[in-house]
Design a protein around this motif. Structure first.
Motif, PDB file in Angstrom:
ATOM      1  N   ASP A 172     -54.342  12.293  -5.819  1.00 36.56           N
ATOM      2  CA  ASP A 172     -55.201  12.911  -6.832  1.00 36.56           C
ATOM      3  C   ASP A 172     -55.135  12.031  -8.077  1.00 36.56           C
ATOM      4  OD1 ASP A 172     -55.676  14.809  -9.248  1.00 36.56           O
ATOM      5  OD2 ASP A 172     -56.415  15.938  -7.522  1.00 36.56           O
ATOM      6  N   TYR A 173     -56.239  11.950  -8.811  1.00 38.69           N
ATOM      7  CA  TYR A 173     -56.239  11.085  -9.996  1.00 38.69           C
ATOM      8  C   TYR A 173     -55.276  11.581 -11.071  1.00 38.69           C
ATOM      9  CZ  TYR A 173     -60.293   8.915  -7.824  1.00 38.69           C
ATOM     10  OH  TYR A 173     -61.122   8.260  -6.946  1.00 38.69           O
ATOM     11  N   ASN A 174     -54.864  12.846 -10.994  1.00 33.87           N
ATOM     12  CA  ASN A 174     -53.852  13.356 -11.922  1.00 33.87           C
ATOM     13  C   ASN A 174     -52.523  12.636 -11.751  1.00 33.87           C
ATOM     14  OD1 ASN A 174     -55.490  15.273 -13.168  1.00 33.87           O
ATOM     15  ND2 ASN A 174     -55.099  16.797 -11.580  1.00 33.87           N
ATOM     16  N   ASN A 175     -52.294  12.080 -10.546  1.00 37.74           N
ATOM     17  CA  ASN A 175     -51.046  11.362 -10.284  1.00 37.74           C
ATOM     18  C   ASN A 175     -50.948  10.038 -11.030  1.00 37.74           C
ATOM     19  OD1 ASN A 175     -50.079  13.322  -8.518  1.00 37.74           O
ATOM     20  ND2 ASN A 175     -51.044  12.384  -6.730  1.00 37.74           N
ATOM     21  N   THR A 191     -51.619   3.685  -3.986  1.00 37.52           N
ATOM     22  CA  THR A 191     -50.599   4.675  -4.337  1.00 37.52           C
ATOM     23  C   THR A 191     -50.353   4.665  -5.844  1.00 37.52           C
ATOM     24  OG1 THR A 191     -48.772   3.110  -4.134  1.00 37.52           O
ATOM     25  CG2 THR A 191     -49.468   4.248  -2.120  1.00 37.52           C
ATOM     26  N   PRO A 192     -49.716   5.722  -6.380  1.00 38.73           N
ATOM     27  CA  PRO A 192     -49.360   5.714  -7.806  1.00 38.73           C
ATOM     28  C   PRO A 192     -48.557   4.477  -8.208  1.00 38.73           C
ATOM     29  CG  PRO A 192     -49.102   7.923  -6.929  1.00 38.73           C
ATOM     30  CD  PRO A 192     -49.438   7.043  -5.757  1.00 38.73           C
ATOM     31  N   LEU A 193     -47.685   3.994  -7.303  1.00 41.58           N
ATOM     32  CA  LEU A 193     -46.897   2.805  -7.618  1.00 41.58           C
ATOM     33  C   LEU A 193     -47.781   1.568  -7.764  1.00 41.58           C
ATOM     34  CD1 LEU A 193     -44.202   1.450  -8.110  1.00 41.58           C
ATOM     35  CD2 LEU A 193     -43.887   1.265  -5.634  1.00 41.58           C
ATOM     36  N   GLN A 194     -48.805   1.458  -6.941  1.00 39.91           N
ATOM     37  CA  GLN A 194     -49.719   0.319  -7.058  1.00 39.91           C
ATOM     38  C   GLN A 194     -50.459   0.346  -8.394  1.00 39.91           C
ATOM     39  OE1 GLN A 194     -51.283   1.135  -2.994  1.00 39.91           O
ATOM     40  NE2 GLN A 194     -51.365  -1.087  -2.785  1.00 39.91           N
ATOM     41  N   ILE A 229     -43.063   5.934   4.657  1.00 40.30           N
ATOM     42  CA  ILE A 229     -44.348   5.627   4.009  1.00 40.30           C
ATOM     43  C   ILE A 229     -44.698   6.715   2.996  1.00 40.30           C
ATOM     44  CG2 ILE A 229     -46.832   5.329   4.367  1.00 40.30           C
ATOM     45  CD1 ILE A 229     -46.159   4.206   7.160  1.00 40.30           C
ATOM     46  N   ARG A 230     -44.570   7.964   3.415  1.00 39.02           N
ATOM     47  CA  ARG A 230     -44.884   9.087   2.519  1.00 39.02           C
ATOM     48  C   ARG A 230     -44.062   9.023   1.235  1.00 39.02           C
ATOM     49  NH1 ARG A 230     -47.711  13.584   4.406  1.00 39.02           N
ATOM     50  NH2 ARG A 230     -47.803  13.918   6.659  1.00 39.02           N
ATOM     51  N   TYR A 231     -42.759   8.872   1.409  1.00 39.63           N
ATOM     52  CA  TYR A 231     -41.844   8.915   0.257  1.00 39.63           C
ATOM     53  C   TYR A 231     -42.140   7.798  -0.735  1.00 39.63           C
ATOM     54  CZ  TYR A 231     -37.526   8.836  -2.434  1.00 39.63           C
ATOM     55  OH  TYR A 231     -36.634   8.824  -3.460  1.00 39.63           O
ATOM     56  N   LYS A 232     -42.387   6.590  -0.220  1.00 38.74           N
ATOM     57  CA  LYS A 232     -42.589   5.442  -1.106  1.00 38.74           C
ATOM     58  C   LYS A 232     -43.993   5.414  -1.711  1.00 38.74           C
ATOM     59  CE  LYS A 232     -38.906   2.963   1.117  1.00 38.74           C
ATOM     60  NZ  LYS A 232     -38.490   2.051   2.183  1.00 38.74           N
ATOM     61  N   SER A 233     -44.795   6.431  -1.386  1.00 35.62           N
ATOM     62  CA  SER A 233     -46.134   6.584  -1.980  1.00 35.62           C
ATOM     63  C   SER A 233     -46.172   7.698  -3.013  1.00 35.62           C
ATOM     64  CB  SER A 233     -47.163   6.867  -0.885  1.00 35.62           C
ATOM     65  OG  SER A 233     -47.159   5.855   0.095  1.00 35.62           O
ATOM     66  N   THR A 234     -45.021   8.303  -3.307  1.00 34.68           N
ATOM     67  CA  THR A 234     -44.987   9.455  -4.203  1.00 34.68           C
ATOM     68  C   THR A 234     -44.733   9.057  -5.656  1.00 34.68           C
ATOM     69  OG1 THR A 234     -42.606   9.761  -3.860  1.00 34.68           O
ATOM     70  CG2 THR A 234     -44.106  10.974  -2.385  1.00 34.68           C
ATOM     71  N   VAL A 235     -45.107   9.956  -6.556  1.00 29.68           N
ATOM     72  CA  VAL A 235     -44.801   9.778  -7.978  1.00 29.68           C
ATOM     73  C   VAL A 235     -43.288   9.830  -8.182  1.00 29.68           C
ATOM     74  CG1 VAL A 235     -45.090  10.785 -10.272  1.00 29.68           C
ATOM     75  CG2 VAL A 235     -47.021  10.740  -8.685  1.00 29.68           C
ATOM     76  N   GLU A 236     -42.593  10.642  -7.382  1.00 32.01           N
ATOM     77  CA  GLU A 236     -41.138  10.749  -7.484  1.00 32.01           C
ATOM     78  C   GLU A 236     -40.461   9.401  -7.270  1.00 32.01           C
ATOM     79  OE1 GLU A 236     -43.051  12.824  -5.903  1.00 32.01           O
ATOM     80  OE2 GLU A 236     -42.398  14.903  -6.186  1.00 32.01           O
ATOM     81  N   PHE A 237     -40.961   8.643  -6.278  1.00 37.11           N
ATOM     82  CA  PHE A 237     -40.368   7.329  -6.014  1.00 37.11           C
ATOM     83  C   PHE A 237     -40.661   6.358  -7.159  1.00 37.11           C
ATOM     84  CE2 PHE A 237     -40.314   3.146  -3.752  1.00 37.11           C
ATOM     85  CZ  PHE A 237     -38.935   3.111  -3.531  1.00 37.11           C
TER      86      PHE A 237
END
Length: 748
Positions: A567-570, A533-536, A330-338
């Protein structure tokens, strides 16, 4: 202001004049509505009498006459709907026609004009404005300006002058209950009166108490994207709904409710806010949730986990063997990296060799692999993958068509001269069947080279995850990547999509052209922004990059510790920097001073936001030796608070399992309801609800069930507990068994 003074008399006379005009327009509209109804009945009778039963055999003239009647009835229906809305408007105005007044002396004028402000405009036969709609340009001064120098913006430009008076009213059933003069802000007297009342229904309009900072958001048209950050109780959702009403008023000729969509956290919340726009005289916009949209878009091919199921797993499965693997996933797939890996993967898939082959039928070349490569990488290169493949398939089938037709004619000729057939229809039927069988291999090959299998595409991402991980320069270690890869592939093998996998699945579906964009949507509202998340947000942008967006949230109310914006920076890179504005709401209006101060101590960071200075009972923290004792005390306290006149009581549990236990204990003893799923309807009164479904809602009394150390035991649940506490308007009680959670250590 004293009821006997001269000013009160003048105001009452004005109110009676307004009510008289409103009643006149109400009666006129009612009579017109009745006329439309009678005309519609007459039209239907005429259709039957003059046209009768419609049939094409009766001639084209009859059909034309019938269609003219139908078009006329459509116009009647539109007129009837318009008069119905007007009737509702006048009914509201007969009870409370306005709530404010400003006296404005425009530069160059000798006398100040009076402007009464209400929910809707009221104009008499002489075209005099008796009441101005709260969304009218001049009404903005009521919310924004102090006494003295003032201005407002209208189509003619900025109008300067002086604000000589600002007055507020409370009018009920056509009578002034009280009125007072105020200065900059909508005065605490009216606000306190509204906030101190018990609530037992859905969210209401706040048009009478809109604050200056809220009005800034409601009327903001300078930026395409607005990000609104505000503390619990700052009115973010109300502001969003009033912003919609404002846009519908100002751009009535350009947009309708069908051009606006709001993404709410769940269906409960959609139901909770459904009365606000109708109260403001507008139809509701399209309301949905991300989960609802996603599940509809992904279809029914795979078993899909609900958001609630994921939350229950996070909160209630910590002892399971694979728990940490799931949390890492869950953590990984919520990251900007993913997100960056997915973007890289989309480019990779679109450039990947498709292994095109020559398409040959009966030794004849239909289209060469080289030509197909040319179509894929050159002619159709600007199209997303799914549409490119579809175009190529259509092209091959088009080129194949004359060969197929010629072959059917050949076979039909052979069958006709074989002596085995007499019926030409049978010959054609068998010819088609024979050719279809002959072409079976070709169609198989066409399907293979143009196949678009999203499950397979997603699966291949994780089969080669190390490659894409290295290529995108992400910061995750190889060991974690390997575990995430194995965990995902195992679930896909079982035909199961966890909630955190559905989001990238949807992203790929959109990015690769399998979902059309929604150009009819011009305004998008995203509520509870912190829980996406950033992906959403990448998905929102892909779907609605032409639309204006208003994004509202509170980073301190992230209910899922592993899946949030962070963070909104993401997400700042997603939206145009020059066309995006972050507005901070700094005032909280919901809870009493005591509840607000208690709740804020739950947060590790210092909070500088202001809160309304409305005093009440100090929050109670009550310890018990066992859970059964908590339930007994809950029962007693519910009866006490109901006896004190509180209408809405929320018993907030940590999980659905707990909510079910509490509900089963109480349901035979008192009248109580429960909300257990995110698509349940909102219910009033006394209810049991898990904390993650309670966000956005508010209750007179909040009773938090078992905040013991075994329940809220880790740092990740701090914001979930904070969100639960901030649902309370007047009373907050927290019960625990055993030791109290250490998260509450600083609250006393």
């Amino acid at each position: 202001m004293n009821r006997d003074d001269f000013e009160w008399k003048l105001e009452d006379e004005w109110l009676q004049d307004v009510l008289k005009e409103t009643r006149k327009q109400f009666d006129k509209n009612r009579d017109f509505k009745e006329k439309i109804k009678k005309d519609a009945i007459r039209t239907q009778k005429e259709i039957w009498d003059e046209i009768g039963s419609v049939s094409i055999t009766n001639g084209l003239e009859q059909v034309v006459d019938f269609m003219q009647f139908i078009n006329f009835m459509k116009i009647q229906k539109i007129s009837h709907e318009s008069t119905r809305k007007l009737q509702e408007k006048y009914e509201r105005m007969l009870s409370s026609p306005y709530f404010g007044r400003i006296d404005f002396l425009e530069n160059g004028e000798d006398k100040a004009e009076k402007y009464y402000i209400g929910i809707s405009n009221l104009i008499n036969d002489n075209l005099d404005f008796l009441i101005y709609d709260w969304r009218a340009p001049i009404s903005s001064m009521f919310y924004d300006c102090e006494m003295g120098e003032a201005n407002y913006k209208c189509p003619q430009g900025i109008i300067e002058g002086k604000l000589m008076l600002k007055r507020q009213y409370k009018i009920n059933n056509g009578k002034i209950e009280y009125m007072f003069d105020s200065n900059l802000k909508i005065d605490d007297e009216m606000l306190q009166d509204i906030l101190s009342k018990s609530t037992d229904s859905k969210m209401k309009a706040i048009v009478t108490t809109i604050q200056r900072e809220q009005n800034k958001v409601i009327r903001n048209e300078e930026y395409k994207t607005l990000i609104v950050q505000g503390p619990a109780g700052s009115g973010k959702t109300s502001v969003a709904l009033h912003r919609i009403a404002y846009l519908l008023y100002k751009y009535r000729e350009k947009i309708t409710p069908e051009n606006i969509v709001i993404f709410s956290p769940n269906e409960i919340f959609n139901d909770y806010i459904s009365n606000v726009l109708p109260e403001l005289g507008e139809d509701n916009m399209y309301q949905t949730t991300f989960k609802e949209y996603m599940h509809m878009a992904l279809g029914s091919g795979l078993t899909k986990e609900d958001y609630c199921e994921m939350m229950e797993y996070i909160l209630g499965s910590k002892d399971e063997l694979n728990y940490q693997s799931r949390i890492s996933n869950i953590r990984y797939k919520s990251t900007v990296e993913f997100v960056n890996i997915l973007k890289y993967y989309v480019t990779y898939v679109e450039k990947m060799d498709r292994n095109f082959t020559d398409i040959i039928f009966r030794d004849g070349l239909i289209v060469s692999s080289k030509d197909l490569q040319e179509l894929f990488f050159k002619d159709y290169i600007k199209l997303p993958l799914k549409r490119r493949l579809r175009k190529i398939k259509e092209r091959i089938l088009f080129l194949l068509k004359p060969y197929k037709k010629h072959r059917i004619e050949e076979v039909a000729f052979e069958l006709e001269h074989s002596g085995s057939y007499i019926d030409k229809v049978e010959i054609l039927k068998d010819s088609i069947a024979i050719v279809k069988d002959e072409m079976k291999e070709i169609y198989y090959e066409i399907d293979r080279i143009t196949e678009f299998n999203l499950v397979d595409i997603y699966k291949k991402l994780f089969e080669k995850l190390e490659f894409f991980y290295r290529s995108s320069n992400t910061g995750y270690c190889v060991g974690k990547i390997e575990k995430i890869k194995s965990y995902t592939l195992e679930n896909l093998k079982a035909q199961k999509l966890n909630y955190e996998d559905q989001i990238p699945f949807l992203y790929l579906k959109i990015a690769l052209g399998d979902i059309p964009k929604t150009s009819e949507i011009k305004y998008v509202i995203i509520d509870e922004a912190q829980d996406y998340t950033p992906l959403q947000y990448e998905i929102f942008y892909q779907l609605f990059n032409h639309a204006n967006m208003t994004i509202l949230g509170d980073l301190n109310q992230s209910i899922n510790p592993f899946m949030s914006v962070g963070d909104y920076n993401n997400i700042s890179h997603i939206f145009s920097q020059s066309n995006t504005c972050i507005i901070n709401l700094t005032q909280s209006y919901r809870s009493t001073k005591e509840i607000t101060e208690f709740s804020r101590k739950l947060l590790n960071n210092e909070i500088t936001d202001e809160s309304i200075q409305r005093s009440g009972d100090k929050p109670l923290l009550l310890g018990f030796s066992e859970e059964e004792a908590i339930k007994e005390r809950l029962l007693d306290d519910i009866k006490i608070y109901k006896g004190r006149g509180y209408k809405s009581i929320g018993i907030i549990t940590r999980t659905t399992k707990e909510a079910d236990e509490v509900y089963n204990f109480l349901k035979e003893k008192i009248h109580i309801k429960a909300i257990m799923k995110d698509d349940d309807e909102y219910v009033n009164g006394t209810l049991v609800i898990p904390a993650y479904l309670a966000k956005g809602l508010e209750f007179d009394v909040v009773l938090i069930y078992n905040a013991g150390n075994e329940n809220y035991c880790c740092e990740e649940e701090r914001l979930l507990l904070y969100t639960a506490c901030t649902r309370a308007l007047h009373i907050l009680c927290i019960y625990y068994s055993g030791k109290c959670t250490p998260l509450l250590k600083g609250s006393y």
